[in-house]
Design an enzyme around this catalytic site. Sequence first.
Site, PDB file in Angstrom:
ATOM      1  N   ASP A 115       0.850  -1.270  -0.088  1.00  0.00           N
ATOM      2  CA  ASP A 115       0.081  -0.131   0.025  1.00  0.00           C
ATOM      3  C   ASP A 115       0.747   1.266   0.011  1.00  0.00           C
ATOM      4  OD1 ASP A 115      -2.296   1.508   0.038  1.00  0.00           O
ATOM      5  OD2 ASP A 115      -2.773   1.196   2.164  1.00  0.00           O
ATOM      6  N   HIS A 124       2.629   2.924  -8.908  1.00  0.00           N
ATOM      7  CA  HIS A 124       2.253   1.598  -9.226  1.00  0.00           C
ATOM      8  C   HIS A 124       3.585   1.134  -9.982  1.00  0.00           C
ATOM      9  CE1 HIS A 124      -1.786   2.018  -7.661  1.00  0.00           C
ATOM     10  NE2 HIS A 124      -2.142   2.711  -8.712  1.00  0.00           N
ATOM     11  N   LEU A 145      10.389 -21.709  -4.221  1.00  0.00           N
ATOM     12  CA  LEU A 145       9.061 -20.671  -3.384  1.00  0.00           C
ATOM     13  C   LEU A 145       7.975 -20.351  -4.343  1.00  0.00           C
ATOM     14  CD1 LEU A 145      10.338 -17.177  -2.094  1.00  0.00           C
ATOM     15  CD2 LEU A 145       8.430 -17.148  -3.485  1.00  0.00           C
TER      16      LEU A 145
END
Length: 241
Positions: free
Chosen positions: A19, A36, A130
Amino acid sequence: MKEEFKLTKPINHIAFIMDGNGRWAKKRLLPRTAGHKEGCKRIVEVIRYCKKLGIKCVTLYAFSTENWNRPKSEIDLLFRYLKDFFNDYIQEFIDTKVKFRTMGDISKLPLDTVETIEKAKELTKDCNELIFNICLNYGSQQEIIRAAKQIAKEYKDGTLELESLNPESFTNYLYSKDLPKVDLMIRTSGEERLSNFILYQVAYAEFVFTDTYWPDFKEKQLIECLKEYETRDRRYGKIEE
Ligand code: IPE
Ligand code: IPE
Ligand code: MG
């Protein structure tokens, strides 16, 4: 020489609410979408650091069901950056054995983004170092309702006995089935709320909140959060002996 940070308590699954992209950009008098774009760069770095630390699964909240309420121009660019991100880093994920997966209803995303995501999933399906799990058009309440509907259907069809349902077996109806339990949830940007993110899955996770905006969240900031996690005593309802 800088001493390398090592986890003393292993982490299987770490989840991030990324955020503060918009505020990061605003502070620099840039359009929100510049945040972004910069934020996408932090994603790959976080995956690399987490892998180095031996973390098995990383979940990232990238687009919520509520984020459709933003201007279309912002949404379009956000998905374009995500698509570019996958095109740019897919080879690295294959080479480093990072398995890519998603949570949420991606069918509502732009078609070219969906195609890129599906390709990335297919190309990394056998990777086992992962798990990189990204939440797109994801809402936790919607996920729980979807689970409830599936359970009701199986019950009606006679394939499920209600007695078999418990907190553990319920997880098989969530998008996160077959992922390890979430150990740590980190939210950047100073907000301290879940915003409809993995409500069921964080039942016993530790929460760490940092004021850093996501585009500024680098190795140093991640290590600070992990150090905070290491101070926590996870009691799971028990008392000290
Ligand atoms: C997080 O940054 C990214 C998404 C929710 C898509 P924001 O875009 O929410 O940035 P702020 O919170 O407005 O600063
Ligand atoms: C949560 O961030 C969603 C994602 C990070 C993808 P928001 O910025 O949308 O959340 P609110 O509106 O501040 O709760
Ligand atoms: Mg926000």
